[in-house]
Enzyme design. Structure first.
Site, short mmCIF file in Angstrom:
data_model
loop_
_atom_site.label_atom_id
_atom_site.label_comp_id
_atom_site.label_asym_id
_atom_site.label_seq_id
_atom_site.Cartn_x
_atom_site.Cartn_y
_atom_site.Cartn_z
N HIS A 1 0.91 1.60 -0.12
CA HIS A 1 -0.47 2.01 -0.43
C HIS A 1 -1.41 0.84 -0.17
O HIS A 1 -1.25 -0.24 -0.73
CB HIS A 1 -0.56 2.49 -1.87
CG HIS A 1 0.23 3.75 -2.10
ND1 HIS A 1 1.00 3.96 -3.21
CD2 HIS A 1 0.37 4.84 -1.30
CE1 HIS A 1 1.56 5.16 -3.10
NE2 HIS A 1 1.21 5.71 -1.95
N GLU B 1 -3.31 -1.64 -2.81
CA GLU B 1 -2.56 -2.31 -3.87
C GLU B 1 -2.26 -3.75 -3.47
O GLU B 1 -1.13 -4.12 -3.17
CB GLU B 1 -1.30 -1.48 -4.17
CG GLU B 1 -1.67 -0.08 -4.67
CD GLU B 1 -0.51 0.92 -4.71
OE1 GLU B 1 0.65 0.53 -4.48
OE2 GLU B 1 -0.78 2.11 -4.96
N ASN C 1 4.03 7.46 0.74
CA ASN C 1 5.02 7.69 -0.31
C ASN C 1 5.17 9.16 -0.69
O ASN C 1 5.68 9.50 -1.76
CB ASN C 1 4.68 6.85 -1.56
CG ASN C 1 5.91 6.38 -2.29
OD1 ASN C 1 7.00 6.29 -1.69
ND2 ASN C 1 5.79 6.11 -3.58
N SER D 1 1.27 -1.02 -7.12
CA SER D 1 0.51 -1.30 -8.33
C SER D 1 -0.38 -0.08 -8.60
O SER D 1 -0.73 0.64 -7.67
CB SER D 1 -0.35 -2.55 -8.17
OG SER D 1 -1.49 -2.30 -7.37
N TYR D 2 -0.70 0.21 -9.88
CA TYR D 2 -0.45 -0.65 -11.00
C TYR D 2 0.12 0.17 -12.17
O TYR D 2 0.22 1.39 -12.07
CB TYR D 2 -1.77 -1.30 -11.45
CG TYR D 2 -2.84 -0.31 -11.83
CD1 TYR D 2 -3.79 0.09 -10.92
CD2 TYR D 2 -2.88 0.26 -13.12
CE1 TYR D 2 -4.77 1.02 -11.26
CE2 TYR D 2 -3.86 1.18 -13.46
CZ TYR D 2 -4.79 1.56 -12.53
OH TYR D 2 -5.75 2.48 -12.87
N GLU E 1 5.78 -0.84 -10.41
CA GLU E 1 4.32 -0.80 -10.50
C GLU E 1 3.87 -2.07 -11.20
O GLU E 1 4.01 -2.21 -12.41
CB GLU E 1 3.86 0.43 -11.28
CG GLU E 1 4.22 1.76 -10.67
CD GLU E 1 3.30 2.17 -9.51
OE1 GLU E 1 2.31 1.46 -9.22
OE2 GLU E 1 3.59 3.24 -8.91
O1 0X9 Z 1 2.25 7.79 -6.57
C1 0X9 Z 1 2.99 6.93 -6.09
O2 0X9 Z 1 3.39 6.95 -4.93
C2 0X9 Z 1 3.43 5.75 -6.96
N1 0X9 Z 1 2.36 5.31 -7.80
S1 0X9 Z 1 1.03 4.58 -7.19
O3 0X9 Z 1 0.06 4.44 -8.24
N2 0X9 Z 1 1.39 3.12 -6.70
O4 0X9 Z 1 0.56 5.36 -6.08
C3 0X9 Z 1 4.59 6.15 -7.84
C4 0X9 Z 1 5.80 6.64 -7.12
C5 0X9 Z 1 7.02 6.62 -8.00
N3 0X9 Z 1 7.63 7.85 -8.25
C6 0X9 Z 1 7.25 8.76 -9.23
N4 0X9 Z 1 6.25 8.56 -10.01
N5 0X9 Z 1 7.96 9.84 -9.35
ZN ZN Z 2 1.38 2.72 -4.74
#
Ligand code: 0X9
Ligand code: ZN
Length: 428
Positions: A185, A188, A257, A312-313, A386
């Site tokens: 991302h 971050e 992601n 993050s975060y 994170e």
């Molecule tokens: O949304 C994401 O991809 C990640 N958080 S962020 O704030 N950096 O964008 C988290 C991904 C981890 N997996 C789950 N939360 N299931």
């Molecule tokens: Zn992220």
């Protein structure tokens, strides 16, 4: 002299700003304070329905206070109306984001001007993708027996996606691997800084960290989303996604992601709408950058003991699965690794990390990289870390915060790596 330099930097920035920089003039920051799970859920829904309100991280907490939302001046009234209708407590925190961003840019440029490439001062600034690549290129010459630079592909806009392998120089091939990536991302910024800090620790303090390198190779990719990351330096500080156009001419970029090909495409945890920040792409792996991470994961899949993805975060250590409320078969082994990291951090700094399944702890995700690492690439342990929030919106720590965050985080990563090594090193 210093103030003259600062003035020069400010003038240059002003000039560059005229060309491309989104200055966030009169963008406001509100702090929202959901009182219960229903209100939080409502805010999450609003955040998805209103892509113009950048409700940054509808995660459970921001330093135990509220959620912060960045809104364009022309969106303020409609936001306030919704908050009033749903009785959500809120407070204006900042009236004009452009002032803060200008100060941060000046701090960064001034601080960076004190070191000259290919040397960089990781603790003294946030570096661009081009600067990071120049630095990475210099490492194999400086550490010929221990550092090797590889490239598995290019970004959509043609940037070289580099990764560094680090070993202890004993010549033993094919040790099991600890693989770390960062900056999926774009906004971050602490993630690439931390990846660079890890590289410096392993290369410059190799005697102190001999236990980490004795039976393991480390593979580190500091910038995955190179185009998006560069864009946050040149155009728009809070950009998250890639820069490849979508089928919708109005919207650029895919959430890397959400683009990985394991349980990809569920509406719970990703979106088919290119206007959204969690847009998953038209197909799994339709982004060159996720293809590269896929290829790296598969390349090491017969010896991948630990995959760590830096984000993050929020102070979380998130384990698979993201796409389902169920747990992978070795979930409790992974929990022990996360536990080692969280405990080491709390002991060192009193920093508090929560750890557990991403689905339960943060929110569901479909097509994230750790699900792919475990579901397809045979990773024994996979964790999304994170890192702590910084600055005003969580993604924007000041240069002066880098040292505190990365030194604390390194305590955690070192402890997790040692736990992985202790548990699985018999494979070597
Ligand atoms: O949304 C994401 O991809 C990640 N958080 S962020 O704030 N950096 O964008 C988290 C991904 C981890 N997996 C789950 N939360 N299931
Ligand atoms: Zn992220």
């Amino acid at each position: 002299m210093t103030s003259l330099r600062l003035l020069l930097v400010l003038v240059l920035l002003q000039f560059a700003g005229l060309l491309a920089w989104q200055d966030y003039k009169d963008y406001k920051v509100f702090e929202l304070k959901p009182q219960d799970a229903n209100q939080l859920e409502l805010l999450r829904r609003l955040a998805r329905e209103q892509p113009h309100w950048d409700i940054l991280g509808t995660r459970r907490s921001y330093n135990e206070s509220g959620l912060r939302v960045l809104v364009a001046p022309n969106q303020v009234n409609s936001l306030l109306k919704q908050l009033k209708t749903h009785h959500i407590e809120h407070q204006l925190l900042w009236n004009d984001m452009s002032l803060l961003l200008r100060q941060q840019r000046a701090e960064n440029e001034l601080s960076k001007s004190r070191s000259a490439l290919p040397f960089i001062d990781v603790l003294g600034g946030f570096y661009t993708h081009a600067e990071i690549n120049e630095y990475l290129k210099s490492l194999p010459q400086r550490y010929p027996q221990r550092a090797l630079l590889k490239q598995f592909g290019r970004s959509y806009e043609g940037r070289a996606l580099k990764l560094l392998t680090i070993n202890n120089g004993d010549g033993r091939p094919n040790k099991p691997v600890i693989l770390i990536d960062a900056t999926m991302h774009a906004r971050e910024w602490i993630a690439p800084s931390f990846a660079l800090y890890i590289i410096q620790q392993l290369l410059d303090h190799n005697v102190e960290h001999a236990d980490l390198l004795q039976d393991y190779d480390w593979v580190i990719m500091p910038v995955v989303n190179a185009d998006g990351y560069e864009f946050t330096h040149t155009d728009s500080r809070y950009w998250r996604k890639t820069r490849k156009p979508t089928w919708d001419p109005e919207n650029i970029g895919t959430d890397l992601n959400r683009n990985f090909g394991y349980e990809w495409g569920h509406d719970e945890g990703s979106s088919a709408d290119p206007a959204e920040e969690i847009y998953r792409g038209e197909h799994a792996f339709d982004q060159p950058e996720s293809q590269v991470v896929r290829d790296v994961l598969l390349h090491y899949s017969d010896r991948l003991d630990f995959y760590l993805s830096l984000h993050s975060y929020g102070n979380y250590l998130l384990l698979p699965w993201g796409h389902t409320s169920a747990f992978p078969s070795n979930y409790f082994d992974m929990m022990e690794v996360a536990d080692a990291g969280a405990m080491a951090i709390v002991q060192a700094t009193n920093g508090i990390y929560s750890y557990g399944s991403g689905y339960h702890l943060m929110y569901p995700t479909s097509g994230d990289s750790t699900d792919y690492a475990v579901g397809v690439a045979n990773a024994t342990v996979a964790i999304t870390m994170e890192l702590p929030a910084g600055g005003f919106l969580g993604f924007d720590p000041w240069v002066s915060h880098i040292e505190g965050i990365v030194t604390e985080s390194w305590v955690g990563v070192r402890a997790m790596a040692l736990e992985v090594i202790r548990r699985y090193q018999t494979r070597s």
